[in-house]
Design an enzyme around this catalytic site. Structure first.
Site, PDB file in Angstrom:
ATOM      1  N   PHE A 213     -58.036  79.250  52.822  1.00 24.23           N
ATOM      2  CA  PHE A 213     -58.917  80.192  53.506  1.00 24.23           C
ATOM      3  C   PHE A 213     -59.986  80.638  52.507  1.00 24.23           C
ATOM      4  O   PHE A 213     -59.684  81.351  51.543  1.00 24.23           O
ATOM      5  CB  PHE A 213     -58.089  81.378  54.030  1.00 24.23           C
ATOM      6  CG  PHE A 213     -56.778  80.895  54.553  1.00 24.23           C
ATOM      7  CD1 PHE A 213     -56.758  79.953  55.577  1.00 24.23           C
ATOM      8  CD2 PHE A 213     -55.578  81.284  53.969  1.00 24.23           C
ATOM      9  CE1 PHE A 213     -55.562  79.432  56.021  1.00 24.23           C
ATOM     10  CE2 PHE A 213     -54.386  80.766  54.411  1.00 24.23           C
ATOM     11  CZ  PHE A 213     -54.366  79.838  55.440  1.00 24.23           C
ATOM     12  N   ASP A 215     -62.303  82.553  50.915  1.00 21.18           N
ATOM     13  CA  ASP A 215     -62.668  83.976  50.839  1.00 21.18           C
ATOM     14  C   ASP A 215     -63.412  84.231  49.528  1.00 21.18           C
ATOM     15  O   ASP A 215     -63.990  83.304  48.954  1.00 21.18           O
ATOM     16  CB  ASP A 215     -61.404  84.838  50.948  1.00 21.18           C
ATOM     17  CG  ASP A 215     -60.498  84.673  49.736  1.00 21.18           C
ATOM     18  OD1 ASP A 215     -60.615  83.646  49.036  1.00 21.18           O
ATOM     19  OD2 ASP A 215     -59.691  85.575  49.472  1.00 21.18           O
ATOM     20  N   ASP A 283     -52.584  78.374  48.932  1.00 17.20           N
ATOM     21  CA  ASP A 283     -53.482  79.500  49.142  1.00 17.20           C
ATOM     22  C   ASP A 283     -52.789  80.822  48.827  1.00 17.20           C
ATOM     23  O   ASP A 283     -53.332  81.668  48.110  1.00 17.20           O
ATOM     24  CB  ASP A 283     -53.982  79.527  50.599  1.00 17.20           C
ATOM     25  CG  ASP A 283     -54.889  80.715  50.841  1.00 17.20           C
ATOM     26  OD1 ASP A 283     -56.107  80.581  50.649  1.00 17.20           O
ATOM     27  OD2 ASP A 283     -54.388  81.808  51.178  1.00 17.20           O
TER      28      ASP A 283
END
Ligand SMILES: Nc1nc2c(c(CN[C@H]3C=C[C@H](O)[C@@H]3O)cn2[C@@H]2O[C@H](COP(=O)(O)O)[C@@H](O)[C@H]2O)c(=O)[nH]1
Length: 306
Positions: A213, A215, A283
């Site tokens: 993800f 970010d 992750d």
């Protein structure tokens, strides 16, 4: 998610400001002896969980708002997760679709017990309304119905979310190519999988297709590990805490190269140890490492996507 993987790879091979360093990948994989340190979902004990559809509703609202905490130096993801948890424990109907459509900024702040305006508060409120309206219109008001309609496929769930909820359409155009990142849609899948331990609402036959993800924490961790290298101008911008515009080459490269680099780490772990690890597991390990590091310098982009 094939689109995420292939478009991230395209960016990594045409990148101007961020480099994925293969020696850095080798070192990082050697340092963990070819297996990913196990981090429990909810290692911080901040999430609501009741093993049923209310948890799905909670997680969907959580991931609709899971972006851009850094403009307020005291605010973090933990406040959001635990604030929404307290709200639902206090009132089981707090995330009903009709109520989601009516929240105002001050009411959202009150729900989270946050004493001042939230970063991008108007956008957060708009996204809550969008979620409420579309859940009501197409899914009987329930995020659980959205999940159930995907036949245990993470790929279908991400595609369905992107089709119905514009706020989750995390794409960009980079050097003329459309790049798909889908951070919040994919993290919703991972949160279901983690919370329900791969069973019930958390059962996905294709969980391996989910990427990391992208970010603002994971790129910074990858840089610390020597997996990502930045140009001197990009390094200078980040070190000076200057903002990077949403959709700029720098921003797309930071995110896409992170996805690509972790896919490469995953491939190398498979070659070295024969183990098929999940990007979701990589992750969570990288992210948990990042948020515990005091000295992490991350890029700053005002974005509703992460
Ligand atoms: N790649 C990745 N990014 C993640 C998460 C999570 C939370 N997931 C939790 C859910 C269950 C488990 O306990 C997980 O840990 C939040 N973020 C992002 O971090 C940033 C917030 O940073 P700060 O301002 O320091 O709080 C912001 O962009 C936020 O969207 C993750 O898992 N992976």
């Amino acid at each position: 998610m094939e689109e995420v993987r292939s478009s991230a790879a395209w960016v990594a091979t045409h990148s101007s400001h961020v480099t994925v360093d293969s020696t850095g990948i080798e070192r990082a994989v050697e340092a963990i002896h070819g297996s990913v340190p196990k981090v429990e979902w909810d290692f911080e004990g901040i999430h609501f969980f009741d093993n049923g559809p209310l948890t799905v509703q909670y997680l969907f609202v959580l991931d609709a708002l899971n972006f851009c905490f850094w403009p307020d130096k005291d605010l973090s993801y933990d406040h959001l997760a635990s604030g929404l948890k307290a709200a639902i424990q206090n009132d089981k109907s707090v995330f009903d679709a009709d109520r989601l459509q009516k929240y105002t900024g001050p009411q959202l702040r009150e729900l989270l017990k946050w004493p001042r305006p939230l970063p991008l508060e108007d956008e957060r409120v708009r996204l809550l309304h969008e979620v409420g309206l579309e859940l009501e219109r197409s899914f009987g008001g329930k995020a659980a119905n959205l999940v159930e309609s995907c036949g245990k496929s993470a790929t279908s769930l991400v595609a369905l979310i992107a089709r119905h909820f514009p706020g989750f359409r995390d794409h960009s155009v980079y050097k003329g190519h459309q790049v798909f990142l889908y951070k919040r849609a994919q993290i919703f899948v991972a949160d279901l999988w983690g919370a329900f331990k791969g069973q019930g609402y958390g059962e996905f036959n294709d969980i391996g297709s989910v990427t990391i993800f992208a970010d603002y924490i994971v790129p910074a961790v990858l840089r610390q590990l020597g997996v990502l290298k930045y140009s001197s101008s990009l390094a200078g911008t980040i070190e000076a805490n200057k903002e990077i515009g949403s959709g700029t080459e720098e921003e797309v490269e930071l995110r896409a190269c992170s996805i690509y680099a972790v896919e490469k780490m995953r491939d190398l772990i498979k070659i070295k140890s024969g183990k098929q690890v999940l990007s979701v597991e990589l992750d969570l390990w990288l992210w948990s490492f990042g948020i515990q590091s005091q000295s992490l310098l991350h890029h700053r982009t005002l974005s509703i996507y992460y």
